[in-house]
Design a protein around this motif. Structure first.
Motif, PDB file in Angstrom:
ATOM      1  N   GLY A  27       7.191 -26.370   8.841  1.00  0.00           N
ATOM      2  CA  GLY A  27       8.412 -26.901   8.588  1.00  0.00           C
ATOM      3  C   GLY A  27       9.135 -25.834   7.584  1.00  0.00           C
ATOM      4  O   GLY A  27      10.426 -25.641   7.510  1.00  0.00           O
ATOM      5  N   GLU A  28       8.301 -25.042   6.697  1.00  0.00           N
ATOM      6  CA  GLU A  28       8.979 -24.186   5.803  1.00  0.00           C
ATOM      7  C   GLU A  28       8.979 -22.663   6.118  1.00  0.00           C
ATOM      8  O   GLU A  28       9.519 -21.781   5.799  1.00  0.00           O
ATOM      9  CB  GLU A  28       8.043 -24.150   4.546  1.00  0.00           C
ATOM     10  CG  GLU A  28       8.302 -25.797   3.916  1.00  0.00           C
ATOM     11  CD  GLU A  28       7.573 -25.746   2.462  1.00  0.00           C
ATOM     12  OE1 GLU A  28       7.054 -24.571   2.115  1.00  0.00           O
ATOM     13  OE2 GLU A  28       7.588 -26.627   1.796  1.00  0.00           O
TER      14      GLU A  28
ATOM     15  N   THR B 178      20.289 -36.593  15.943  1.00  0.00           N
ATOM     16  CA  THR B 178      20.656 -36.095  14.869  1.00  0.00           C
ATOM     17  C   THR B 178      21.026 -34.450  15.265  1.00  0.00           C
ATOM     18  O   THR B 178      20.171 -33.785  15.751  1.00  0.00           O
ATOM     19  CB  THR B 178      19.313 -35.949  14.006  1.00  0.00           C
ATOM     20  OG1 THR B 178      18.950 -37.212  13.582  1.00  0.00           O
ATOM     21  CG2 THR B 178      19.744 -35.263  12.663  1.00  0.00           C
ATOM     22  N   ARG B 179      22.086 -33.964  14.720  1.00  0.00           N
ATOM     23  CA  ARG B 179      22.503 -32.545  14.908  1.00  0.00           C
ATOM     24  C   ARG B 179      22.538 -32.297  16.460  1.00  0.00           C
ATOM     25  O   ARG B 179      22.297 -31.211  16.862  1.00  0.00           O
ATOM     26  CB  ARG B 179      21.719 -31.787  14.321  1.00  0.00           C
ATOM     27  CG  ARG B 179      21.791 -31.855  12.728  1.00  0.00           C
ATOM     28  CD  ARG B 179      21.053 -30.577  11.978  1.00  0.00           C
ATOM     29  NE  ARG B 179      19.748 -30.743  12.327  1.00  0.00           N
ATOM     30  CZ  ARG B 179      19.025 -29.736  12.893  1.00  0.00           C
ATOM     31  NH1 ARG B 179      19.434 -28.465  13.249  1.00  0.00           N
ATOM     32  NH2 ARG B 179      17.754 -30.001  12.903  1.00  0.00           N
TER      33      ARG B 179
ATOM     34  N   PRO C 262      14.419 -21.241  13.040  1.00  0.00           N
ATOM     35  CA  PRO C 262      14.863 -22.393  14.169  1.00  0.00           C
ATOM     36  C   PRO C 262      14.642 -22.262  15.748  1.00  0.00           C
ATOM     37  O   PRO C 262      14.625 -20.935  16.182  1.00  0.00           O
ATOM     38  CB  PRO C 262      16.465 -22.432  13.727  1.00  0.00           C
ATOM     39  CG  PRO C 262      16.542 -21.949  12.535  1.00  0.00           C
ATOM     40  CD  PRO C 262      15.465 -21.007  12.254  1.00  0.00           C
TER      41      PRO C 262
ATOM     42  N   ARG D  50       8.562 -35.971  12.829  1.00  0.00           N
ATOM     43  CA  ARG D  50       9.702 -36.138  11.671  1.00  0.00           C
ATOM     44  C   ARG D  50       9.773 -34.275  11.314  1.00  0.00           C
ATOM     45  O   ARG D  50      11.028 -34.072  11.171  1.00  0.00           O
ATOM     46  CB  ARG D  50       9.238 -36.795  10.472  1.00  0.00           C
ATOM     47  CG  ARG D  50       9.416 -38.411  10.819  1.00  0.00           C
ATOM     48  CD  ARG D  50       9.176 -39.185   9.747  1.00  0.00           C
ATOM     49  NE  ARG D  50       7.825 -39.204   9.338  1.00  0.00           N
ATOM     50  CZ  ARG D  50       6.774 -39.978   9.548  1.00  0.00           C
ATOM     51  NH1 ARG D  50       7.046 -40.971  10.492  1.00  0.00           N
ATOM     52  NH2 ARG D  50       5.663 -39.944   9.048  1.00  0.00           N
ATOM     53  N   LYS D  51       8.791 -33.840  10.968  1.00  0.00           N
ATOM     54  CA  LYS D  51       9.074 -32.480  10.595  1.00  0.00           C
ATOM     55  C   LYS D  51       9.843 -31.421  11.535  1.00  0.00           C
ATOM     56  O   LYS D  51      10.367 -30.680  11.165  1.00  0.00           O
ATOM     57  CB  LYS D  51       7.647 -31.996   9.896  1.00  0.00           C
ATOM     58  CG  LYS D  51       7.875 -30.697   9.066  1.00  0.00           C
ATOM     59  CD  LYS D  51       6.546 -30.247   8.407  1.00  0.00           C
ATOM     60  CE  LYS D  51       5.759 -31.312   7.458  1.00  0.00           C
ATOM     61  NZ  LYS D  51       4.513 -30.841   6.911  1.00  0.00           N
ATOM     62  N   SER D  52       9.170 -31.879  12.895  1.00  0.00           N
ATOM     63  CA  SER D  52      10.010 -31.160  13.930  1.00  0.00           C
ATOM     64  C   SER D  52      11.087 -30.993  14.114  1.00  0.00           C
ATOM     65  O   SER D  52      11.706 -30.061  14.580  1.00  0.00           O
ATOM     66  CB  SER D  52       9.079 -31.536  15.380  1.00  0.00           C
ATOM     67  OG  SER D  52       7.791 -31.264  15.426  1.00  0.00           O
ATOM     68  N   TYR D  53      11.797 -32.099  13.451  1.00  0.00           N
ATOM     69  CA  TYR D  53      13.279 -32.167  13.565  1.00  0.00           C
ATOM     70  C   TYR D  53      14.038 -30.938  12.595  1.00  0.00           C
ATOM     71  O   TYR D  53      14.933 -30.520  13.090  1.00  0.00           O
ATOM     72  CB  TYR D  53      13.758 -33.514  13.247  1.00  0.00           C
ATOM     73  CG  TYR D  53      13.868 -34.561  14.104  1.00  0.00           C
ATOM     74  CD1 TYR D  53      15.118 -34.612  14.947  1.00  0.00           C
ATOM     75  CD2 TYR D  53      13.012 -35.460  14.144  1.00  0.00           C
ATOM     76  CE1 TYR D  53      15.103 -35.746  15.976  1.00  0.00           C
ATOM     77  CE2 TYR D  53      13.156 -36.503  15.290  1.00  0.00           C
ATOM     78  CZ  TYR D  53      14.138 -36.371  16.275  1.00  0.00           C
ATOM     79  OH  TYR D  53      14.177 -37.452  17.096  1.00  0.00           O
ATOM     80  N   THR D  54      13.321 -30.785  11.601  1.00  0.00           N
ATOM     81  CA  THR D  54      13.654 -29.593  10.686  1.00  0.00           C
ATOM     82  C   THR D  54      13.765 -28.502  11.092  1.00  0.00           C
ATOM     83  O   THR D  54      14.356 -27.506  10.489  1.00  0.00           O
ATOM     84  CB  THR D  54      13.006 -29.796   9.405  1.00  0.00           C
ATOM     85  OG1 THR D  54      11.706 -29.303   9.439  1.00  0.00           O
ATOM     86  CG2 THR D  54      12.908 -31.178   8.698  1.00  0.00           C
ATOM     87  N   VAL D  55      13.101 -27.836  12.211  1.00  0.00           N
ATOM     88  CA  VAL D  55      13.028 -26.491  12.620  1.00  0.00           C
ATOM     89  C   VAL D  55      13.760 -26.317  14.020  1.00  0.00           C
ATOM     90  O   VAL D  55      13.727 -25.296  14.503  1.00  0.00           O
ATOM     91  CB  VAL D  55      11.337 -26.265  12.884  1.00  0.00           C
ATOM     92  CG1 VAL D  55      10.738 -26.126  11.720  1.00  0.00           C
ATOM     93  CG2 VAL D  55      10.638 -27.051  14.053  1.00  0.00           C
TER      94      VAL D  55
ATOM     95  N   GLU E 236      20.553 -27.070  16.415  1.00  0.00           N
ATOM     96  CA  GLU E 236      21.377 -27.961  16.721  1.00  0.00           C
ATOM     97  C   GLU E 236      21.434 -27.789  18.321  1.00  0.00           C
ATOM     98  O   GLU E 236      21.662 -26.699  18.758  1.00  0.00           O
ATOM     99  CB  GLU E 236      22.933 -27.516  16.017  1.00  0.00           C
ATOM    100  CG  GLU E 236      23.892 -28.627  16.508  1.00  0.00           C
ATOM    101  CD  GLU E 236      25.061 -28.660  15.598  1.00  0.00           C
ATOM    102  OE1 GLU E 236      26.245 -29.158  15.865  1.00  0.00           O
ATOM    103  OE2 GLU E 236      25.126 -27.641  14.473  1.00  0.00           O
TER     104      GLU E 236
END
Length: 312
Positions: free
Chosen positions: A199-200, A246-247, A204, A220-225, A228
């Protein structure tokens, strides 16, 4: 006939060999003499009892949803396969851990004589899962960026190859000892999930393919990478379909359906040596071998597929 059955939910120790009657055919089924099968993740989860509320069983139950063998009998309405055909099949309710299995005609396709049972038996479920996740579900396009979790596993190692061949930029997670294997499959980047927070570090991506059972942390972490409007495709979380957007991210659970056209595409790629089913280990087709294969499946860290095959 001989069959390796589970007599209850639990560890591989509940598997035992029994002599049972050969299954009777319905009009739309074929009887297949089984020469090879696999330890599919679904088999492993059914055995453990994790799916007892989703797939209730009557014991004794025969596992084994992926099969390869020879058609010995066909039902009255079967037209696609005939006696003597070499086939691969998806036995949706199991049955592969036996001398013979009955499979619906729609779950079978013929394989060419140039290919072995061992190099094709993983295509009915594992291969189909990778194919349908990437293309019907993911609508993967050349130039897109995709993150494939568990890139060295049964589904993952095929998804990496298919995505790269399609022109995608492929990022995969894997144990450190499997990094070179995943790079050889075509991955552009490989991340050690044990030491690195993807995630860090992952820029994208358009698509994430998640097959990690860790209570939803990877999901959950996969959403962050995801970009949109990206796609999060899960092989482990049926409830993901109900997640609010989400996005603009589309989250979908991949429900694999038998599809002869998809199988033929996979078979053709194996024939042309564009797709390689890597066999981690082959276990003997008996109670001890199948139990050991399930134990190996539960430990993780394998490269590709675990097979169970008869001596011929």
């Amino acid at each position: 006939m001989k069959a390796i059955v589970m007599i209850d939910y639990g560890t591989p120790d509940v598997l035992q060999e029994q002599e049972i009657a050969k299954p009777e055919l319905k009009e739309t089924e074929a009887l297949v003499e089984v020469f090879a099968t696999t330890v599919n993740s679904g088999d492993h989860l059914i055995l453990s009892g994790a799916f007892r509320d989703i797939i209730p069983l009557r014991f004794p139950h025969i596992l084994g949803i992926e099969i390869a063998g020879v058609v010995r009998e066909v039902g009255a309405n079967v037209t696609h396969v005939k006696q003597g055909d070499r086939v691969i099949g998806l036995a949706a309710t199991g049955g592969g851990y036996a001398d013979y299995a009955v499979v619906e005609e729609k779950g079978l396709t013929v394989i060419p004589s140039t290919l072995s049972f061992e190099e094709t038996v993983a295509l009915p479920a594992v291969g189909l899962t990778a194919w349908q996740a990437l293309f019907p579900y993911g609508q993967l396009q050349p130039g897109q960026r995709i993150l494939i979790h568990a890139g060295a596993g049964a589904v993952g190692h095929l998804a990496v190859q298919l995505a790269k061949q399609h022109g995608a930029y492929v990022i995969a997670t894997a144990r450190a000892e499997n990094h070179e294997f995943v790079r050889q499959l075509g991955a552009d980047e490989v991340i050690d999930y044990a030491t690195t927070d993807f995630g860090e570090t992952v820029r994208p991506v358009d698509i994430v393919l998640d097959m990690v059972r860790d209570g939803g942390d990877t999901e959950r972490k996969s959403y962050t990478v995801l970009k949109e409007g990206g796609k999060l495709l899960s092989l482990v979380s049926p409830a993901i379909d109900r997640n609010p957007r989400t996005r603009g991210i589309e989250a979908r659970f991949v429900r694999v359906e038998p599809n002869r056209s998809d199988w033929l595409s996979l078979i053709r790629q194996v024939q042309d040596q564009q797709l390689k089913v890597h066999i981690d280990r082959i276990f003997p087709f008996n109670a001890e071998g199948i139990a050991e294969a399930h134990r190996a499946s539960g430990t993780g860290g394998k490269k590709g597929q675990l097979l169970i095959a008869r001596d011929r």
